[in-house]
Design a protein around this motif. Structure first.
Motif, PDB file in Angstrom:
ATOM      1  N   PHE A  41     169.796  43.935   6.273  1.00 32.15           N
ATOM      2  CA  PHE A  41     169.536  42.491   6.319  1.00 32.15           C
ATOM      3  C   PHE A  41     170.033  41.905   7.642  1.00 32.15           C
ATOM      4  CE2 PHE A  41     168.963  40.933   1.700  1.00 32.15           C
ATOM      5  CZ  PHE A  41     168.048  41.950   1.482  1.00 32.15           C
ATOM      6  N   LYS A  42     169.301  40.874   8.132  1.00 34.51           N
ATOM      7  CA  LYS A  42     169.693  40.153   9.336  1.00 34.51           C
ATOM      8  C   LYS A  42     169.530  38.654   9.101  1.00 34.51           C
ATOM      9  CE  LYS A  42     168.587  43.791  12.676  1.00 34.51           C
ATOM     10  NZ  LYS A  42     167.833  44.127  13.915  1.00 34.51           N
ATOM     11  N   THR A  69     168.563  37.820   5.368  1.00 39.63           N
ATOM     12  CA  THR A  69     167.312  38.181   4.693  1.00 39.63           C
ATOM     13  C   THR A  69     166.864  39.575   5.096  1.00 39.63           C
ATOM     14  OG1 THR A  69     164.989  37.556   4.376  1.00 39.63           O
ATOM     15  CG2 THR A  69     165.951  37.102   6.536  1.00 39.63           C
ATOM     16  N   GLY A  70     166.101  40.178   4.212  1.00 36.52           N
ATOM     17  CA  GLY A  70     165.549  41.500   4.512  1.00 36.52           C
ATOM     18  C   GLY A  70     164.053  41.475   4.761  1.00 36.52           C
ATOM     19  N   MET A  71     163.464  40.297   4.917  1.00 27.94           N
ATOM     20  CA  MET A  71     162.027  40.156   5.141  1.00 27.94           C
ATOM     21  C   MET A  71     161.762  39.999   6.639  1.00 27.94           C
ATOM     22  SD  MET A  71     159.494  40.348   3.086  1.00 27.94           S
ATOM     23  CE  MET A  71     160.241  39.832   1.553  1.00 27.94           C
ATOM     24  N   GLU A  72     160.942  40.887   7.193  1.00 31.09           N
ATOM     25  CA  GLU A  72     160.636  40.884   8.621  1.00 31.09           C
ATOM     26  C   GLU A  72     159.130  40.734   8.831  1.00 31.09           C
ATOM     27  OE1 GLU A  72     161.211  43.746  12.578  1.00 31.09           O
ATOM     28  OE2 GLU A  72     161.270  44.585  10.554  1.00 31.09           O
ATOM     29  N   CYS A  73     158.745  39.934   9.809  1.00 30.47           N
ATOM     30  CA  CYS A  73     157.331  39.798  10.157  1.00 30.47           C
ATOM     31  C   CYS A  73     156.917  41.025  10.973  1.00 30.47           C
ATOM     32  CB  CYS A  73     157.107  38.524  10.964  1.00 30.47           C
ATOM     33  SG  CYS A  73     155.380  38.302  11.479  1.00 30.47           S
ATOM     34  N   ARG A  74     155.881  41.721  10.506  1.00 30.17           N
ATOM     35  CA  ARG A  74     155.459  42.951  11.170  1.00 30.17           C
ATOM     36  C   ARG A  74     154.958  42.710  12.596  1.00 30.17           C
ATOM     37  NH1 ARG A  74     154.732  47.302   7.612  1.00 30.17           N
ATOM     38  NH2 ARG A  74     154.971  46.743   5.403  1.00 30.17           N
ATOM     39  N   PHE A  85     163.186  38.414  11.609  1.00 27.17           N
ATOM     40  CA  PHE A  85     163.477  38.259  10.193  1.00 27.17           C
ATOM     41  C   PHE A  85     163.368  36.799   9.784  1.00 27.17           C
ATOM     42  CE2 PHE A  85     164.961  42.422  10.949  1.00 27.17           C
ATOM     43  CZ  PHE A  85     165.105  43.066   9.738  1.00 27.17           C
ATOM     44  N   LEU A  86     162.713  36.561   8.624  1.00 33.55           N
ATOM     45  CA  LEU A  86     162.516  35.213   8.107  1.00 33.55           C
ATOM     46  C   LEU A  86     162.658  35.240   6.589  1.00 33.55           C
ATOM     47  CD1 LEU A  86     159.383  34.401  10.257  1.00 33.55           C
ATOM     48  CD2 LEU A  86     161.588  33.245  10.504  1.00 33.55           C
ATOM     49  N   CYS A  87     163.267  34.187   6.024  1.00 32.78           N
ATOM     50  CA  CYS A  87     163.454  34.106   4.574  1.00 32.78           C
ATOM     51  C   CYS A  87     162.106  33.951   3.878  1.00 32.78           C
ATOM     52  CB  CYS A  87     164.358  32.920   4.217  1.00 32.78           C
ATOM     53  SG  CYS A  87     166.017  33.051   4.894  1.00 32.78           S
TER      54      CYS A  87
END
Length: 359
Positions: free
Chosen positions: A317-318, A329-334, A339-341
Motif C-alpha cells: 500500500f502507498k 491505498t492498494g489501488m493503482e492506475c495501470r 495510487f488512488l483510493c
C-alpha cells in the motif's frame, strides 16, 4: 545480554535482565569494566569434567574457557550462576584464586553451615566460616538482611571490618560487621555491569531484524567503551582531570570523526593526512538520494480513457496521490502508475480522472 527480539535459534530469555530477550554473552572483565574476553552462548557444551568424569555445567565450562589466558595468581570473581566447589578446586589447580556467591544446594554438606533461620537469630552481621581440611576452599555464611553464602580459595572472615547498612526499624544507618570475603567480592565485582551500562547509554541503532547485524553493532559499541576506559586510564596517569577529560558521548563523537577522516566524499578510503576537506564534504545531499516520486500524468494522458485499476496486497500500500487525501491505498492506475483510493465513502480514483481535463 545482546538485545534482540527477532528469530534465531541462539535467542535466550533471562528474567531480571534490563533486556531479558536476546543473545546471551558471557564476559570476562576487569573491575574497572574493561572487557578482556567474551563468549556468545551457542548452546550447552558437555565438556569433560576431569577425573570425576561428570560433564561440566554451563557456568563451570564457560569460566574454565575464559580464564585460559589469565596468568597464575590472578583473582577471579563470579556470581552464583557459575560458582561450584569443583570449579573452585579446578581454578586453584591452575594457580588462580576463585571467589563467588554460591547457591545453598551447592554448598557441601560437610561444611555444616547454619541454616538461614539459625543465622538470623544471631543477629545482623553474624558470619560463620567453614574451611576444608586441606585449607583449599572456605565457605562463608554472612547474615545481612538475608543470609549470603560465598565460596573462596583466597578469602575468609578475617580480617573483618564494618560497613553501613540501613535499618528499617530505626530508620537509620547502623554499623554491621562484614567479613573480608564480602568486602573483596563487592570491590571487584561489577566490571561487566559497568561495561554493559555504558553500552546501553548510547547504543548503536539499526532498523533490521537480522541478529548478525545486531551482534556486530553490539561489539562495535563494546569496543568503543573499552577504548574510552583505556583513555580514562591514560588521562589519569597523565594527570589530566576535570573538564579536560572527555565523557563517553564526547569520546564517541571524536572517535566517529576520526574514523570519517579516512573516507572521501565518494566513499573511497584515503590517507588521513589530507583531511582539510573532511569537515565540509562535497558529496550529494542525502535527501536527494531517495527514490524518485512518480510524476503526475499530463491532462492529455488523463483523457485517453484507458485508465484501469490494479489492486496490490496490503504490504505494498502507498499514499493516495489525489490532492487533499493522505490515506493509504492498494489501488493503482495501470496507465498513470499512481495510487488512488477507490472506496464507497471516498472514490478518489474516479474524482481524480474526472477532473483531469481541468488540470
Amino acid at each position: 545480554m545482546i538485545p534482540f527480539t527477532g528469530k534465531t535459534t541462539l535467542k535466550q530469555y533471562v528474567p531480571g535482565k534490563p533486556h531479558p530477550e536476546g543473545l546471551k554473552n558471557f564476559v570476562l572483565a576487569s573491575p574497572r569494566g574493561l572487557v578482556l574476553d567474551f563468549e556468545v552462548y551457542q548452546g550447552k557444551k558437555l565438556d569433560d569434567g576431569g577425573a570425576e568424569g561428570k560433564p561440566w555445567t554451563v557456568g563451570e565450562s564457560v569460566v574454565m574457557r575464559l580464564v585460559q589466558t589469565l596468568v597464575p595468581g590472578t583473582s577471579v570473581y563470579f556470581d552464583r550462576y557459575f560458582t561450584t566447589s569443583r570449579l573452585l578446586e579446578q581454578l586453584e589447580a591452575r594457580g588462580l584464586h576463585g571467589t563467588g556467591t554460591i547457591k545453598k544446594n551447592l554448598v557441601p554438606k560437610e561444611a555444616k553451615l547454619p541454616t538461614e533461620r539459625e543465622l538470623a537469630k544471631r543477629g545482623r552481621g553474624t558470619s560463620v566460616c567453614a574451611v576444608r581440611s586441606d585449607d583449599a576452599v572456605a565457605f562463608t555464611a554472612w547474615q545481612d538482611r538475608k543470609m549470603i553464602l560465598l565460596g573462596s580459595t583466597e578469602h575468609g572472615v578475617e580480617p573483618s571490618d564494618t560497613c553501613k547498612r540501613y535499618q528499617k526499624t530505626s530508620r537509620s544507618y547502623i554499623d554491621v560487621t562484614r567479613p573480608a570475603v564480602v568486602k573483596a567480592y563487592n570491590a571487584n565485582m561489577g566490571g561487566v555491569d559497568l561495561n554493559d551500562r555504558m553500552i546501553a547509554h548510547y547504543r548503536s541503532g539499526a532498523r533490521t531484524r537480522k541478529w548478525t547485524v545486531k551482534t556486530i553493532l553490539h561489539f562495535f559499541d563494546l569496543s568503543a567503551v573499552n577504548a574510552w576506559l583505556l583513555y580514562q586510564q591514560d588521562a589519569e596517569e597523565a594527570g589530566i582531570k576535570g573538564a579536560e577529560v572527555m565523557n563517553f558521548l564526547q569520546f564517541k563523537y571524536a572517535l566517529a570523526m576520526q574514523l570519517l577522516k579516512g573516507i572521501s566524499s565518494d566513499g573511497s578510503s584515503h590517507s588521513s593526512s589530507g583531511s582539510s576537506d573532511v569537515d565540509e564534504p562535497d558529496g550529494p545531499d542525502p535527501k536527494k538520494r531517495r527514490r524518485a516520486t512518480v510524476p503526475m500524468p499530463s491532462p492529455a494522458r488523463l483523457r485517453s480513457g484507458k485508465h484501469l485499476p490494479k489492486c496490490h496486497p496490503r504490504k505494498e500500500f502507498k499514499r493516495c496521490r489525489k490532492p487533499g487525501c493522505h490515506q493509504q491505498t492498494g489501488m493503482e492506475c495501470r496507465r498513470c502508475k499512481i495510487f488512488l483510493c477507490c472506496r464507497p465513502d471516498r472514490d478518489c480514483f474516479h474524482q481524480f480522472h474526472e477532473g483531469g481535463s481541468n488540470v
